[in-house]
Enzyme design. Structure first.
Site, PDB file in Angstrom:
ATOM      1  N   ILE A  72      35.145  42.114  37.160  1.00 52.62           N
ATOM      2  CA  ILE A  72      36.338  42.086  36.658  1.00 52.62           C
ATOM      3  C   ILE A  72      36.473  41.250  35.465  1.00 52.62           C
ATOM      4  O   ILE A  72      35.889  39.898  35.650  1.00 52.62           O
ATOM      5  CB  ILE A  72      37.529  41.965  37.599  1.00 52.62           C
ATOM      6  CG1 ILE A  72      39.037  42.116  36.928  1.00 52.62           C
ATOM      7  CG2 ILE A  72      37.398  40.577  38.317  1.00 52.62           C
ATOM      8  CD1 ILE A  72      40.125  42.219  38.000  1.00 52.62           C
ATOM      9  N   ALA A  73      36.870  41.662  34.290  1.00 50.78           N
ATOM     10  CA  ALA A  73      37.111  40.816  33.137  1.00 50.78           C
ATOM     11  C   ALA A  73      38.056  41.067  32.258  1.00 50.78           C
ATOM     12  O   ALA A  73      38.346  42.323  31.988  1.00 50.78           O
ATOM     13  CB  ALA A  73      35.854  40.712  32.418  1.00 50.78           C
ATOM     14  N   VAL A  74      38.810  40.106  31.620  1.00 49.49           N
ATOM     15  CA  VAL A  74      39.749  40.548  30.736  1.00 49.49           C
ATOM     16  C   VAL A  74      39.519  39.600  29.617  1.00 49.49           C
ATOM     17  O   VAL A  74      39.143  38.687  29.405  1.00 49.49           O
ATOM     18  CB  VAL A  74      41.234  39.992  30.947  1.00 49.49           C
ATOM     19  CG1 VAL A  74      42.198  40.176  29.883  1.00 49.49           C
ATOM     20  CG2 VAL A  74      41.506  40.760  32.312  1.00 49.49           C
ATOM     21  N   GLU A 106      31.905  38.511  44.949  1.00 47.33           N
ATOM     22  CA  GLU A 106      31.343  37.296  45.001  1.00 47.33           C
ATOM     23  C   GLU A 106      31.911  36.397  43.647  1.00 47.33           C
ATOM     24  O   GLU A 106      32.270  37.098  42.532  1.00 47.33           O
ATOM     25  CB  GLU A 106      29.977  37.268  44.903  1.00 47.33           C
ATOM     26  CG  GLU A 106      29.228  37.264  46.200  1.00 47.33           C
ATOM     27  CD  GLU A 106      28.366  38.627  46.163  1.00 47.33           C
ATOM     28  OE1 GLU A 106      27.912  39.139  45.135  1.00 47.33           O
ATOM     29  OE2 GLU A 106      28.213  39.121  47.224  1.00 47.33           O
ATOM     30  N   ASN A 111      34.964  28.882  39.388  1.00 49.49           N
ATOM     31  CA  ASN A 111      35.912  29.908  38.519  1.00 49.49           C
ATOM     32  C   ASN A 111      37.443  29.852  39.025  1.00 49.49           C
ATOM     33  O   ASN A 111      37.811  30.691  39.698  1.00 49.49           O
ATOM     34  CB  ASN A 111      35.260  31.097  38.724  1.00 49.49           C
ATOM     35  CG  ASN A 111      36.010  32.231  37.828  1.00 49.49           C
ATOM     36  OD1 ASN A 111      36.894  31.803  37.178  1.00 49.49           O
ATOM     37  ND2 ASN A 111      35.047  33.273  37.254  1.00 49.49           N
ATOM     38  N   TYR A 118      42.377  36.049  42.913  1.00 56.01           N
ATOM     39  CA  TYR A 118      41.897  36.762  44.191  1.00 56.01           C
ATOM     40  C   TYR A 118      42.721  36.032  45.395  1.00 56.01           C
ATOM     41  O   TYR A 118      43.286  36.849  46.353  1.00 56.01           O
ATOM     42  CB  TYR A 118      40.413  36.455  44.585  1.00 56.01           C
ATOM     43  CG  TYR A 118      39.573  36.904  43.558  1.00 56.01           C
ATOM     44  CD1 TYR A 118      39.955  38.218  42.954  1.00 56.01           C
ATOM     45  CD2 TYR A 118      38.344  36.207  42.943  1.00 56.01           C
ATOM     46  CE1 TYR A 118      38.726  38.486  42.042  1.00 56.01           C
ATOM     47  CE2 TYR A 118      37.405  36.796  42.084  1.00 56.01           C
ATOM     48  CZ  TYR A 118      38.117  37.903  41.620  1.00 56.01           C
ATOM     49  OH  TYR A 118      37.010  38.567  40.752  1.00 56.01           O
TER      50      TYR A 118
HETATM   51  C1  LIG Z   1      39.597  36.110  35.971  1.00 58.48           C
HETATM   52  C2  LIG Z   1      40.522  36.919  34.941  1.00 58.48           C
HETATM   53  C3  LIG Z   1      39.832  38.251  35.184  1.00 58.48           C
HETATM   54  C4  LIG Z   1      41.751  36.956  35.204  1.00 58.48           C
HETATM   55  O1  LIG Z   1      42.509  37.845  34.282  1.00 58.48           O
HETATM   56  P1  LIG Z   1      44.153  37.788  33.684  1.00 58.48           P
HETATM   57  O2  LIG Z   1      44.492  39.071  33.056  1.00 58.48           O
HETATM   58  O3  LIG Z   1      44.055  36.656  32.729  1.00 58.48           O
HETATM   59  O4  LIG Z   1      44.712  37.418  34.918  1.00 58.48           O
HETATM   60  P2  LIG Z   1      46.441  37.797  35.151  1.00 58.48           P
HETATM   61  O5  LIG Z   1      47.038  37.527  33.784  1.00 58.48           O
HETATM   62  O6  LIG Z   1      46.397  38.887  35.802  1.00 58.48           O
HETATM   63  O7  LIG Z   1      46.762  36.523  36.078  1.00 58.48           O
HETATM   64  C5  LIG Z   1      47.205  36.701  37.566  1.00 58.48           C
HETATM   65  C6  LIG Z   1      47.116  35.331  38.355  1.00 58.48           C
HETATM   66  O8  LIG Z   1      45.772  34.982  38.536  1.00 58.48           O
HETATM   67  C7  LIG Z   1      46.006  33.592  38.182  1.00 58.48           C
HETATM   68  N1  LIG Z   1      45.197  33.044  37.078  1.00 58.48           N
HETATM   69  C8  LIG Z   1      44.632  33.599  36.135  1.00 58.48           C
HETATM   70  N2  LIG Z   1      44.114  33.102  35.011  1.00 58.48           N
HETATM   71  C9  LIG Z   1      44.293  31.628  35.729  1.00 58.48           C
HETATM   72  C10 LIG Z   1      43.941  30.463  35.103  1.00 58.48           C
HETATM   73  N3  LIG Z   1      43.191  30.380  33.826  1.00 58.48           N
HETATM   74  N4  LIG Z   1      44.261  29.363  35.638  1.00 58.48           N
HETATM   75  C11 LIG Z   1      45.133  29.395  36.797  1.00 58.48           C
HETATM   76  N5  LIG Z   1      45.358  30.659  37.338  1.00 58.48           N
HETATM   77  C12 LIG Z   1      45.036  31.882  36.915  1.00 58.48           C
HETATM   78  C13 LIG Z   1      47.319  33.234  37.938  1.00 58.48           C
HETATM   79  O9  LIG Z   1      47.871  33.086  39.518  1.00 58.48           O
HETATM   80  C14 LIG Z   1      47.832  34.597  37.553  1.00 58.48           C
HETATM   81  O10 LIG Z   1      49.531  34.697  37.736  1.00 58.48           O
HETATM   82  P3  LIG Z   1      50.405  33.887  36.829  1.00 58.48           P
HETATM   83  O11 LIG Z   1      49.912  34.307  35.373  1.00 58.48           O
HETATM   84  O12 LIG Z   1      51.808  34.638  37.059  1.00 58.48           O
HETATM   85  O13 LIG Z   1      50.566  32.416  36.945  1.00 58.48           O
HETATM   86  C15 LIG Z   1      40.086  36.506  33.606  1.00 58.48           C
HETATM   87  O14 LIG Z   1      40.384  34.925  33.554  1.00 58.48           O
HETATM   88  C16 LIG Z   1      38.484  36.590  33.117  1.00 58.48           C
HETATM   89  O15 LIG Z   1      38.268  37.628  32.587  1.00 58.48           O
HETATM   90  N6  LIG Z   1      37.798  35.715  33.402  1.00 58.48           N
HETATM   91  C17 LIG Z   1      36.327  35.622  33.053  1.00 58.48           C
HETATM   92  C18 LIG Z   1      35.572  36.662  33.791  1.00 58.48           C
HETATM   93  C19 LIG Z   1      35.699  35.983  35.208  1.00 58.48           C
HETATM   94  O16 LIG Z   1      35.316  35.168  35.485  1.00 58.48           O
HETATM   95  N7  LIG Z   1      35.773  37.463  35.872  1.00 58.48           N
HETATM   96  C20 LIG Z   1      35.623  37.048  37.256  1.00 58.48           C
HETATM   97  C21 LIG Z   1      34.223  37.132  38.031  1.00 58.48           C
HETATM   98  S1  LIG Z   1      34.178  36.952  39.630  1.00 58.48           S
END
Ligand SMILES: CC(C)(COP(=O)(O)OP(=O)(O)OC[C@H]1O[C@@H](n2cnc3c(N)ncnc32)[C@H](O)[C@@H]1OP(=O)(O)O)[C@@H](O)C(=O)NCCC(=O)NCCS
Length: 150
Positions: A72-74, A106, A111, A118
């Protein structure tokens, strides 16, 4: 909007794979295979941003009762706007609809963003694997009980 990927999405998804997971990014060839249905257990989902760009993706594998979130990635430009949560909700819904009773993944123990995402979705830790990743980082195995009622 969350939708199934089409072949035209592969370059954007491949670029996001490289950016997010440089050590083991899915290649364009492998992503194309997934989009074309050549990996029958695998679904590739994408999240469109409001401006129409492919802003994120998720790769889900379902084998009988076990679903696995493989990716999963954004894109950094679109983070913290709920797209990660939207992708996860879709992944959970598809896993349950396919009859899976649990969703596994995993994640690297450092992270924090992913762990927070999660935790908010209700995942719980079921295992911890030291040196799971190539660079020696510990992997945390998380599970979401999909509460199958049969
Ligand atoms: C993990 C990831 C997919 C989250 O995507 P995102 O679109 O930013 O997530 P959301 O906006 O839906 O966030 C949902 C909740 O997750 C938590 N969250 C997301 N990013 C966070 C951060 N940097 N720090 C703390 N909490 C975080 C918060 O609880 C957030 O809710 P809030 O914004 O209301 O506080 C993104 O950070 C990413 O792509 N990371 C790199 C790839 C990665 O590590 N993937 C997972 C591999 S296991």
């Amino acid at each position: 909007m969350i939708r199934e990927a089409v072949p035209a999405d592969v370059p954007a998804v491949a670029a996001l794979e490289l950016l997010s997971f440089p050590d083991d990014a899915w290649t364009p060839d492998y992503l194309t295979l997934a989009v074309d249905g050549g990996l029958p257990t695998v679904s590739l989902l994408v999240a469109d941003s409001e401006d129409g760009a492919v802003a994120g993706h998720a790769i889900l594998s379902i084998v009988f009762e076990v679903a696995e979130l493989q990716r999963i990635a954004v894109h950094p430009a679109y983070r913290r706007h709920g797209l990660g949560s939207d992708l996860l909700v879709e992944v959970v819904g598809r896993s349950a609809a396919a009859g899976a009773d649990r969703l596994l993944l995993e994640v690297r123990e450092e992270n924090a963003a992913a762990l927070a995402l999660y935790a908010a979705a209700g995942f719980t830790e079921i295992d911890r694997r030291p040196r799971y990743y190539r660079d020696g980082a510990t992997g945390v195995v998380l599970q979401l009980d999909l509460g199958k009622c049969t």
